[in-house]
Design a protein around this motif. Structure first.
Motif, PDB file in Angstrom:
ATOM      1  N   ALA A 192       0.828  -1.211   0.000  1.00 38.27           N
ATOM      2  CA  ALA A 192       0.000   0.000   0.000  1.00 38.27           C
ATOM      3  C   ALA A 192       0.863   1.263   0.000  1.00 38.27           C
ATOM      4  N   ALA A 193       1.928   1.265   0.820  1.00 36.30           N
ATOM      5  CA  ALA A 193       2.719   2.495   0.973  1.00 36.30           C
ATOM      6  C   ALA A 193       3.414   2.893  -0.330  1.00 36.30           C
ATOM      7  N   LEU A 194       3.854   1.922  -1.109  1.00 34.97           N
ATOM      8  CA  LEU A 194       4.533   2.248  -2.360  1.00 34.97           C
ATOM      9  C   LEU A 194       3.543   2.829  -3.371  1.00 34.97           C
ATOM     10  N   VAL A 195       2.315   2.369  -3.302  1.00 31.01           N
ATOM     11  CA  VAL A 195       1.257   2.971  -4.130  1.00 31.01           C
ATOM     12  C   VAL A 195       1.036   4.418  -3.676  1.00 31.01           C
ATOM     13  N   GLY A 196       1.083   4.649  -2.356  1.00 34.21           N
ATOM     14  CA  GLY A 196       0.949   6.008  -1.821  1.00 34.21           C
ATOM     15  C   GLY A 196       2.039   6.929  -2.349  1.00 34.21           C
ATOM     16  N   LYS A 197       3.236   6.395  -2.451  1.00 32.59           N
ATOM     17  CA  LYS A 197       4.357   7.202  -2.981  1.00 32.59           C
ATOM     18  C   LYS A 197       4.108   7.578  -4.446  1.00 32.59           C
ATOM     19  N   VAL A 198       3.617   6.618  -5.215  1.00 32.14           N
ATOM     20  CA  VAL A 198       3.325   6.905  -6.627  1.00 32.14           C
ATOM     21  C   VAL A 198       2.199   7.950  -6.718  1.00 32.14           C
ATOM     22  N   ILE A 199       1.177   7.797  -5.879  1.00 35.98           N
ATOM     23  CA  ILE A 199       0.064   8.766  -5.902  1.00 35.98           C
ATOM     24  C   ILE A 199       0.595  10.169  -5.602  1.00 35.98           C
ATOM     25  N   ALA A 200       1.439  10.277  -4.571  1.00 38.75           N
ATOM     26  CA  ALA A 200       1.929  11.600  -4.167  1.00 38.75           C
ATOM     27  C   ALA A 200       2.844  12.217  -5.218  1.00 38.75           C
ATOM     28  N   GLU A 201       3.671  11.401  -5.842  1.00 37.68           N
ATOM     29  CA  GLU A 201       4.723  11.952  -6.703  1.00 37.68           C
ATOM     30  C   GLU A 201       4.405  11.928  -8.187  1.00 37.68           C
ATOM     31  N   GLU A 202       3.419  11.117  -8.604  1.00 36.51           N
ATOM     32  CA  GLU A 202       3.238  10.958 -10.055  1.00 36.51           C
ATOM     33  C   GLU A 202       1.797  11.122 -10.522  1.00 36.51           C
ATOM     34  N   THR A 203       0.918  11.571  -9.632  1.00 35.52           N
ATOM     35  CA  THR A 203      -0.479  11.755 -10.066  1.00 35.52           C
ATOM     36  C   THR A 203      -1.019  13.096  -9.580  1.00 35.52           C
ATOM     37  N   ASP A 204      -2.186  13.441 -10.091  1.00 41.83           N
ATOM     38  CA  ASP A 204      -2.822  14.726  -9.741  1.00 41.83           C
ATOM     39  C   ASP A 204      -3.953  14.566  -8.729  1.00 41.83           C
ATOM     40  N   PHE A 205      -4.003  13.443  -8.000  1.00 36.82           N
ATOM     41  CA  PHE A 205      -5.056  13.313  -6.973  1.00 36.82           C
ATOM     42  C   PHE A 205      -4.960  14.495  -6.017  1.00 36.82           C
ATOM     43  N   PRO A 206      -6.048  15.218  -5.784  1.00 35.36           N
ATOM     44  CA  PRO A 206      -5.997  16.356  -4.859  1.00 35.36           C
ATOM     45  C   PRO A 206      -5.669  15.897  -3.432  1.00 35.36           C
ATOM     46  N   PRO A 207      -5.033  16.754  -2.621  1.00 33.86           N
ATOM     47  CA  PRO A 207      -4.692  16.383  -1.248  1.00 33.86           C
ATOM     48  C   PRO A 207      -5.913  15.900  -0.476  1.00 33.86           C
ATOM     49  N   GLY A 208      -5.729  14.849   0.300  1.00 31.10           N
ATOM     50  CA  GLY A 208      -6.792  14.355   1.179  1.00 31.10           C
ATOM     51  C   GLY A 208      -7.754  13.382   0.528  1.00 31.10           C
TER      52      GLY A 208
END
Ligand code: NAD
Length: 488
Positions: A192-208
């Motif tokens: 899960a955490a590595l997916v979180g890293k990809v979300i934070a660094e490589e996608t435009d999902f808004p914060p939260g």
């Protein structure tokens, strides 16, 4: 970018990667017993921040109404993860101990690809539905239905198929317009955490919008069931924990969605090809060392063919020895932990105490001095009332039970607190359909049929759960319906 964390993985809270306030905890490779890394250890305060971020993103942004943005973010995540597939494969096999062949399907690439299915649903769903006019109480009204996101989702997941289960929750929940706090199992935090890293660094999902909180403490997950800011808990895990989640959720009357245990029956009718049925039953129960809730763990065969079935199944199991999960030919890897191995071994001892015979396996593989392996094991000599035939073992352990005809086979299959899945082997269509109709489970395979796919709703009857995951039905679990009327 490399995904492997230099020191420890981070939490994803409000769009930022942050360390856990409780420090870190070790991640153990179940095949080697070595510590391979560290995960952020969240505390109650970290979970509180994650829930607050998800609530805020849902209440104060346009996320739930911007269907195009959600579809774009989900496709972006799918593509970014696929670009990291080989690195994720190595880390997933190391953390989960799953056979590498499964990462080309449900252990990795399948569920990542399926994010596209949920992105499509965000775009294609009929968000409004015109019901036309009606005249209740003599007043003519025009009515419509509007679908709206349920709100904040607390997603709690187990370790056996972490990517499949994580994405089967966050994919449809995000596509529906919900915001999410994901709490993965303590045994598999990296997936899960590595997916979180990809979300934070490589996608435009808004914060939260998506928050990922790893923790060694089950109580941190339990906060999701009781916190009134969470609108729905989506839980996969054991039936015992599912009961606790439902009880805790009752206080704030939140929706619960539960995917729980199973003890599914593999029914062989007397007109089936016994050899191919038994080979498939053996293959199914050893896959990923039997750590799958929908795996068929009771082999129900015609009494007159019991001895032949034991021989055929045992021979097939002998060719499926537990082995290193990085080997492309391995079907049966290790169990997730020493605790889980002890649990499986205690059930094997119980089978003998109950009067059963261990036909094949029953111990640890002689050629392995490390790793939480258990030999593929076949138990005979018991009927369906034995505890090993009633309780979920979650290991490569198959109990063979004799039936006295089709109706008896259906009775045995249903004589279980669970109702998750099943298989029937036979030739006569009428008889096969009678079994499929008679067995009370959420999925059934016929002659080796595989129902698993993004568009197929998955879930169970009875103590196997409430609701369905995946498919349109799974997407709709994350939607509310609002009926709107105006006089015309
Ligand atoms: P588990 O129930 O112990 O844990 C599952 C998750 O719940 C973990 O993240 C854990 O930290 C969390 N948890 C534990 N106590 C909690 C509580 N009181 N409140 C909230 N969260 C809590 O299950 P497990 O050992 O991780 O997984 C194995 C079990 O899961 C098996 O019984 C298996 O059948 C079941 N399972 C079911 C499905 C399904 O779809 N039906 C899929 C996979 C696994």
């Amino acid at each position: 970018m490399t995904l492997r964390p230099a020191v420890a993985s981070d939490l994803l809270i409000d769009g930022k990667l942050v360390p856990g306030s409780g420090g870190t905890f070790d991640i153990v490779n179940p095949a080697s017993e070595e510590v391979i890394g560290k995960a952020a250890d969240a505390t109650a305060a970290d979970m509180d921040s994650a829930i607050a971020a998800a609530r805020n993103a849902f209440d104060t942004t346009d996320w739930s109404r911007d269907h195009a943005l959600r579809a774009r973010c989900l496709r972006q995540l799918r593509d970014a993860l696929l670009a990291h597939a080989d690195e994720l494969r190595e880390l997933t096999v190391a953390e989960v101990g799953c056979p590498v062949f499964l990462t080309h399907g449900p252990q990795l690439e399948g569920p990542i690809t399926d994010l596209g299915y949920f992105a499509d649903l965000a775009e294609s769903h009929a968000w409004t539905q015109d019901l036309g006019e009606a005249t209740p109480m003599g007043i003519k009204n025009h009515r419509e239905l509007r679908s709206e996101a349920v709100g904040v989702v607390g997603a709690i997941t187990p370790w056996n198929f972490p990517h499949q289960i994580n994405f089967a929750k966050i994919g449809p929940a995000l596509a529906a317009g919900c915001t999410v706090v994901l709490k993965p199992a303590p045994d598999t935090p990296w997936c899960a955490a590595l997916v979180g890293k990809v979300i934070a660094e490589e996608t435009d999902f808004p914060p939260g919008v998506i928050n990922i909180v790893t923790s060694s403490d089950h109580a941190v997950g339990a906060q999701l069931s009781s916190d009134p800011r969470v609108d729905i808990v989506s839980f996969t895990g054991s039936t015992a924990t599912g009961r606790k989640v439902m009880a805790a959720a009752a206080e704030s009357l939140k929706k619960v969605f539960l995917e729980l245990g199973g003890k599914s029956a593999f029914i062989v009718l007397d007109d089936a090809d016994l050899g191919s049925a038994c080979a498939m039953a053996a293959f199914a129960v050893v896959t990923h060392a039997g750590q799958g809730c929908a795996i068929t763990t009771r082999l129900v065969v015609p009494r007159a063919k019991l001895a032949d079935a034991i021989k055929a199944t045992g021979d097939a199991m002998a060719g499926l020895a537990a082995n290193d999960p990085t080997n492309p030919g391995t079907i049966c890897g290790p169990l997730i932990s020493a605790t889980q191995r002890e649990r499986v071994e205690s059930y094997i001892r119980l089978a003998v105490e109950e009067g059963g015979t261990i036909e094949v396996g029953g111990g640890r593989p002689a050629d392995k001095d490390k790793g939480f392996y258990v030999e593929p094991t076949l138990i005979s000599g018991l009927d369906n009332s034995a505890r090993v035939a009633q309780e979920e073992i979650f290991g490569p352990v198959l109990v063979v039970i004799a039936h006295d005809g089709d109706d008896d086979a259906i009775r045995i299959a249903n004589d279980s607190p669970y109702g998750l899945s099943g298989m029937v082997y036979g030739t006569d269509e009428t008889r096969i359909n009678k079994v499929v109709d008679g067995v009370r489970t959420g999925t059934m395979g016929i002659n080796g049929g595989i129902w698993y796919a993004a568009d197929v709703p998955f879930g169970g009857y009875k103590a196997s759960g409430i609701g369905r995951e995946m498919g349109v039905r799974g997407f709709e679990e994350y939607l509310e319906i609002k009926a709107v009327a105006r006089p015309v």
